[in-house]
Write an enzyme that holds these catalytic residues in place. Structure first.
Site, PDB file in Angstrom:
ATOM      1  N   GLY A 278     -14.880   9.457 -24.848  1.00  0.00           N
ATOM      2  CA  GLY A 278     -13.672   9.812 -25.585  1.00  0.00           C
ATOM      3  C   GLY A 278     -13.372  11.303 -25.496  1.00  0.00           C
TER       4      GLY A 278
ATOM      5  N   HIS B 249     -14.318   3.791 -30.545  1.00  0.00           N
ATOM      6  CA  HIS B 249     -15.240   3.147 -29.603  1.00  0.00           C
ATOM      7  C   HIS B 249     -14.575   1.921 -28.964  1.00  0.00           C
ATOM      8  CE1 HIS B 249     -18.091   4.904 -32.718  1.00  0.00           C
ATOM      9  NE2 HIS B 249     -18.507   5.492 -31.616  1.00  0.00           N
TER      10      HIS B 249
ATOM     11  N   LYS C  30     -12.251  12.780 -27.881  1.00  0.00           N
ATOM     12  CA  LYS C  30     -12.645  13.260 -29.214  1.00  0.00           C
ATOM     13  C   LYS C  30     -13.782  14.275 -29.076  1.00  0.00           C
ATOM     14  CE  LYS C  30     -13.926  13.100 -33.635  1.00  0.00           C
ATOM     15  NZ  LYS C  30     -15.282  12.661 -33.735  1.00  0.00           N
ATOM     16  N   ASP C  31     -14.759  13.957 -28.192  1.00  0.00           N
ATOM     17  CA  ASP C  31     -15.872  14.863 -27.908  1.00  0.00           C
ATOM     18  C   ASP C  31     -15.556  15.547 -26.575  1.00  0.00           C
ATOM     19  OD1 ASP C  31     -18.164  14.023 -30.004  1.00  0.00           O
ATOM     20  OD2 ASP C  31     -16.998  12.288 -29.398  1.00  0.00           O
TER      21      ASP C  31
ATOM     22  N   GLN D 289     -18.235  17.400 -24.583  1.00  0.00           N
ATOM     23  CA  GLN D 289     -19.164  16.412 -24.022  1.00  0.00           C
ATOM     24  C   GLN D 289     -18.582  15.785 -22.752  1.00  0.00           C
ATOM     25  OE1 GLN D 289     -21.505  13.370 -26.342  1.00  0.00           O
ATOM     26  NE2 GLN D 289     -19.797  12.086 -25.769  1.00  0.00           N
TER      27      GLN D 289
ATOM     28  N   SER E 287     -14.102   8.706 -36.757  1.00  0.00           N
ATOM     29  CA  SER E 287     -15.458   9.168 -36.495  1.00  0.00           C
ATOM     30  C   SER E 287     -16.426   8.413 -37.400  1.00  0.00           C
ATOM     31  CB  SER E 287     -15.572  10.674 -36.787  1.00  0.00           C
ATOM     32  OG  SER E 287     -16.930  11.058 -36.858  1.00  0.00           O
ATOM     33  N   SER E 288     -17.600   8.093 -36.869  1.00  0.00           N
ATOM     34  CA  SER E 288     -18.625   7.451 -37.706  1.00  0.00           C
ATOM     35  C   SER E 288     -18.968   8.356 -38.882  1.00  0.00           C
ATOM     36  CB  SER E 288     -19.882   7.174 -36.882  1.00  0.00           C
ATOM     37  OG  SER E 288     -19.550   6.496 -35.693  1.00  0.00           O
ATOM     38  N   ARG E 289     -18.846   9.665 -38.697  1.00  0.00           N
ATOM     39  CA  ARG E 289     -19.208  10.622 -39.754  1.00  0.00           C
ATOM     40  C   ARG E 289     -18.174  10.672 -40.880  1.00  0.00           C
ATOM     41  NH1 ARG E 289     -21.745  13.648 -35.218  1.00  0.00           N
ATOM     42  NH2 ARG E 289     -23.946  13.815 -35.720  1.00  0.00           N
TER      43      ARG E 289
HETATM   44  P1  AMP Z   1     -20.381   8.486 -30.769  1.00  0.00           P
HETATM   45  O1  AMP Z   1     -20.822   7.108 -31.158  1.00  0.00           O
HETATM   46  O2  AMP Z   1     -19.744   9.243 -31.892  1.00  0.00           O
HETATM   47  O3  AMP Z   1     -21.435   9.260 -30.023  1.00  0.00           O
HETATM   48  O4  AMP Z   1     -19.195   8.266 -29.725  1.00  0.00           O
HETATM   49  C1  AMP Z   1     -19.364   7.465 -28.594  1.00  0.00           C
HETATM   50  C2  AMP Z   1     -18.165   7.636 -27.699  1.00  0.00           C
HETATM   51  O5  AMP Z   1     -16.986   7.235 -28.416  1.00  0.00           O
HETATM   52  C3  AMP Z   1     -17.950   9.088 -27.252  1.00  0.00           C
HETATM   53  O6  AMP Z   1     -17.538   9.106 -25.895  1.00  0.00           O
HETATM   54  C4  AMP Z   1     -16.848   9.550 -28.171  1.00  0.00           C
HETATM   55  O7  AMP Z   1     -16.060  10.582 -27.628  1.00  0.00           O
HETATM   56  C5  AMP Z   1     -16.032   8.286 -28.336  1.00  0.00           C
HETATM   57  N1  AMP Z   1     -15.232   8.369 -29.564  1.00  0.00           N
HETATM   58  C6  AMP Z   1     -15.695   8.570 -30.823  1.00  0.00           C
HETATM   59  N2  AMP Z   1     -14.659   8.657 -31.686  1.00  0.00           N
HETATM   60  C7  AMP Z   1     -13.526   8.510 -30.950  1.00  0.00           C
HETATM   61  C8  AMP Z   1     -12.134   8.507 -31.261  1.00  0.00           C
HETATM   62  N3  AMP Z   1     -11.689   8.691 -32.502  1.00  0.00           N
HETATM   63  N4  AMP Z   1     -11.268   8.324 -30.246  1.00  0.00           N
HETATM   64  C9  AMP Z   1     -11.693   8.148 -28.974  1.00  0.00           C
HETATM   65  N5  AMP Z   1     -12.990   8.147 -28.621  1.00  0.00           N
HETATM   66  C10 AMP Z   1     -13.894   8.317 -29.585  1.00  0.00           C
END
Ligand code: AMP
Length: 282
Positions: free
Chosen positions: A147, A37, A149-150, A153, A185-187
């Site tokens: 990101g 993030h 990462k998704d 999305q 990842s938050s997970r």
């Molecule tokens: P989330 O909070 O998981 O919904 O992610 C919010 C944003 O952060 C999304 O656009 C994700 O793709 C991005 N994001 C989450 N993890 C990563 C990562 N490891 N590298 C780059 N972007 C990330």
């Protein structure tokens, strides 16, 4: 740096910035922020005069039996990270602020959501498109940061912005990984020690796939089966999908004759993790 919880407060702040002729970037997140993030906030801070970070666990993008209740939350930690990375405003609404009683309008997408996570999580992208549209209408940013990462999305949001003529530049940012390769990842906080170790099969499979592409392999079934063999050798891992899709349409392809996305979702114990690479980035 300010934290606000209502749509009216965001609008008021953004209006003030607009009156001063300032540009605004938006970083949509579900909170429990990490360096992935942070890289999005850094990019927005570089490109825009002001950065808004939304911090909202969006209930309508979770299906029944998914981890809505257990999803990690820590607004104090998030506030510190946003401040350190030059964010100016956190929008941290309660679900009722975003979905008032009688809420009944949704943004949905067909084709691009038929494969990958769209297939495994049927209501997911309807929830994502709806909340992101709402955030775009609330903040009215010049640019929004997502990101890779998704990856699905990101493709879905780009497509939505194009289909619905939203006047917002979508910026895709690289995947940030732990030093051993695991995508942040938050997970990842759900993983115990053994699972954390087992979770490395995702990035190892990604790196193997990238190497095969770099060496000129064009047959997707060869690449995917080598990756699956690697993942299936890990007893704690269960493959949800490993697929190669056209990076624009998100439809499966057999041969690497166009820019593609290789994406996977793998359960490590009960935790579902995703990882991917774009062939253009290899
Ligand atoms: P989330 O909070 O998981 O919904 O992610 C919010 C944003 O952060 C999304 O656009 C994700 O793709 C991005 N994001 C989450 N993890 C990563 C990562 N490891 N590298 C780059 N972007 C990330």
């Amino acid at each position: 740096m300010k934290i606000v919880t209502t749509v009216a407060e965001v609008r008021e702040q953004v209006k003030e910035w607009r009156a001063q002729g300032l540009t605004v970037g938006l970083v949509p997140t579900m909170g429990y922020l990490h360096e992935g993030h942070a890289s999005l906030i850094d990019a927005s801070h570089r490109d825009n005069d002001r950065t808004v970070v939304s911090d909202f666990v969006n209930p309508i993008q979770f299906g029944p039996g998914e981890d809505l209740e257990s999803y990690p939350r820590d607004i104090d930690h998030d506030a510190q990270l946003v401040e350190e990375h030059g964010g100016d405003l956190i929008f941290h609404p309660e679900p009722e602020e975003m979905y008032h009683e009688g809420f009944s309008s949704f943004v949905d997408m067909t084709v691009l959501t038929e494969e990958l996570c769209g297939l495994s999580r049927p209501v997911h992208f309807r929830g994502v498109c709806t909340v992101v549209s709402k955030l775009f209408n609330i903040v009215k940013p010049d640019r929004a940061y997502f990101g890779k990462k998704d990856a699905q999305q990101l493709a879905v949001i780009r497509h939505m912005v194009d289909d619905l003529n939203m006047d917002i530049e979508i910026v895709g940012c690289p995947i940030i990984r732990e030093s051993d390769g695991l995508a942040k990842s938050s997970r990842n906080t759900y993983l115990n020690d053994a699972e954390r170790q087992a979770a490395l099969v995702l990035s190892r499979a990604v790196f193997l796939g990238m190497e095969l592409v770099r060496n000129g392999e064009k047959d997707c079934s060869v690449i995917l089966s080598r990756m699956k063999v690697l993942i299936q050798a890990e007893p704690l891992a269960r493959v949800d999908y490993v697929k190669m899709v056209d990076c624009r349409t998100m439809q499966q392809i057999k041969t690497l004759d166009r820019p593609a996305l290789c994406a996977m979702a793998v359960y490590i114990g009960k935790t579902r993790l995703i990882d991917n690479f774009f062939t253009e980035d290899v």
